[in-house]
Design a protein around this motif. Structure first.
Motif, PDB file in Angstrom:
ATOM      1  N   LEU A  56     -88.158  23.608  -7.794  1.00 44.66           N
ATOM      2  CA  LEU A  56     -89.032  22.450  -7.634  1.00 44.66           C
ATOM      3  C   LEU A  56     -88.664  21.576  -6.446  1.00 44.66           C
ATOM      4  O   LEU A  56     -89.535  20.953  -5.840  1.00 44.66           O
ATOM      5  N   ASP A  57     -87.366  21.516  -6.106  1.00 41.36           N
ATOM      6  CA  ASP A  57     -86.944  20.686  -4.981  1.00 41.36           C
ATOM      7  C   ASP A  57     -85.793  21.338  -4.224  1.00 41.36           C
ATOM      8  O   ASP A  57     -84.653  20.873  -4.262  1.00 41.36           O
ATOM      9  N   PRO A  58     -86.091  22.435  -3.519  1.00 42.60           N
ATOM     10  CA  PRO A  58     -85.016  23.132  -2.814  1.00 42.60           C
ATOM     11  C   PRO A  58     -84.357  22.272  -1.738  1.00 42.60           C
ATOM     12  O   PRO A  58     -83.170  22.426  -1.466  1.00 42.60           O
ATOM     13  N   ARG A  59     -85.102  21.354  -1.155  1.00 45.90           N
ATOM     14  CA  ARG A  59     -84.511  20.493  -0.117  1.00 45.90           C
ATOM     15  C   ARG A  59     -83.357  19.680  -0.703  1.00 45.90           C
ATOM     16  O   ARG A  59     -82.303  19.555  -0.085  1.00 45.90           O
ATOM     17  N   ALA A  60     -83.533  19.147  -1.893  1.00 46.68           N
ATOM     18  CA  ALA A  60     -82.465  18.384  -2.541  1.00 46.68           C
ATOM     19  C   ALA A  60     -81.374  19.308  -3.075  1.00 46.68           C
ATOM     20  O   ALA A  60     -80.182  19.025  -2.928  1.00 46.68           O
ATOM     21  N   ALA A  61     -81.774  20.414  -3.698  1.00 54.52           N
ATOM     22  CA  ALA A  61     -80.804  21.329  -4.301  1.00 54.52           C
ATOM     23  C   ALA A  61     -79.849  21.920  -3.270  1.00 54.52           C
ATOM     24  O   ALA A  61     -78.675  22.147  -3.561  1.00 54.52           O
ATOM     25  N   PHE A  62     -80.351  22.163  -2.070  1.00 44.80           N
ATOM     26  CA  PHE A  62     -79.537  22.798  -1.018  1.00 44.80           C
ATOM     27  C   PHE A  62     -79.345  21.870   0.182  1.00 44.80           C
ATOM     28  O   PHE A  62     -79.224  22.333   1.320  1.00 44.80           O
TER      29      PHE A  62
END
Length: 166
Positions: A56-62
């Motif tokens: 849902l939020d790869p920018r935050a996760a990675f």
């Protein structure tokens, strides 16, 4: 970054087609893995929270990591890999995935090569990874690329730990 059989590997997030989120690739990876663990789920909403968050939020996760995307035809995402931020001279490869319809084209090895090059460019001495023991073709690929089995740092059963010097 690389051009291999009409596939270009780019760093995400980027501009143009590479700006697309890797959500579909991550969803496919996690859904397949969940099924291989013997606990299949119907859709992303049924995945464990930590995996759903990546989708849902790869920018935050990675946020601190490097995400590489393989693009076919200039705009179709067919593979991905995550290289964690260096810590203590090490990085870890995670979430290597190639769309099943695009396999056997060297995409996975191209993604790993790009991740290793990025690691070397950033002063990383060792890259490590963990892989489910039943993923024998992935293990064979890692071995061909110079990874060797090392004592496990994982607490989850059935994970094989490997590493290689960059």
């Amino acid at each position: 970054m690389t051009d291999r059989h009409g596939v270009v590997i780019v760093r995400w997030p980027g501009q143009g087609p590479a700006a697309a989120r890797p959500a579909e690739l991550l969803a496919a990876y996690h859904l397949r893995t969940q099924a291989e663990k013997g606990d299949p789920v119907a859709d992303v909403d049924a995945l464990p929270d930590r995996y759903r968050t990546e989708i849902l939020d790869p920018r935050a996760a990675f946020a601190d990591d490097t995400v590489l995307i393989a693009l076919s035809g200039g705009d179709t995402a067919v593979g991905c890999v995550v290289l964690t931020a260096p810590a203590g001279g090490r990085s870890e490869i995670k979430r290597l995935w190639t769309d099943p319809a695009s396999r056997s084209r060297g995409i996975a090895s191209g993604l790993i090569a790009a991740a290793l090059a990025h690691a070397a460019d950033n002063g990383v001495g060792t890259v490590r990874l963990s892989v489910w023991k039943w993923r024998t073709s992935a293990i064979a690929l890692y071995e061909r690329l110079g990874f060797t089995v090392v004592p496990s740092w994982e607490t989850r059963d059935q994970l094989l730990c490997m590493e290689r010097t960059v």
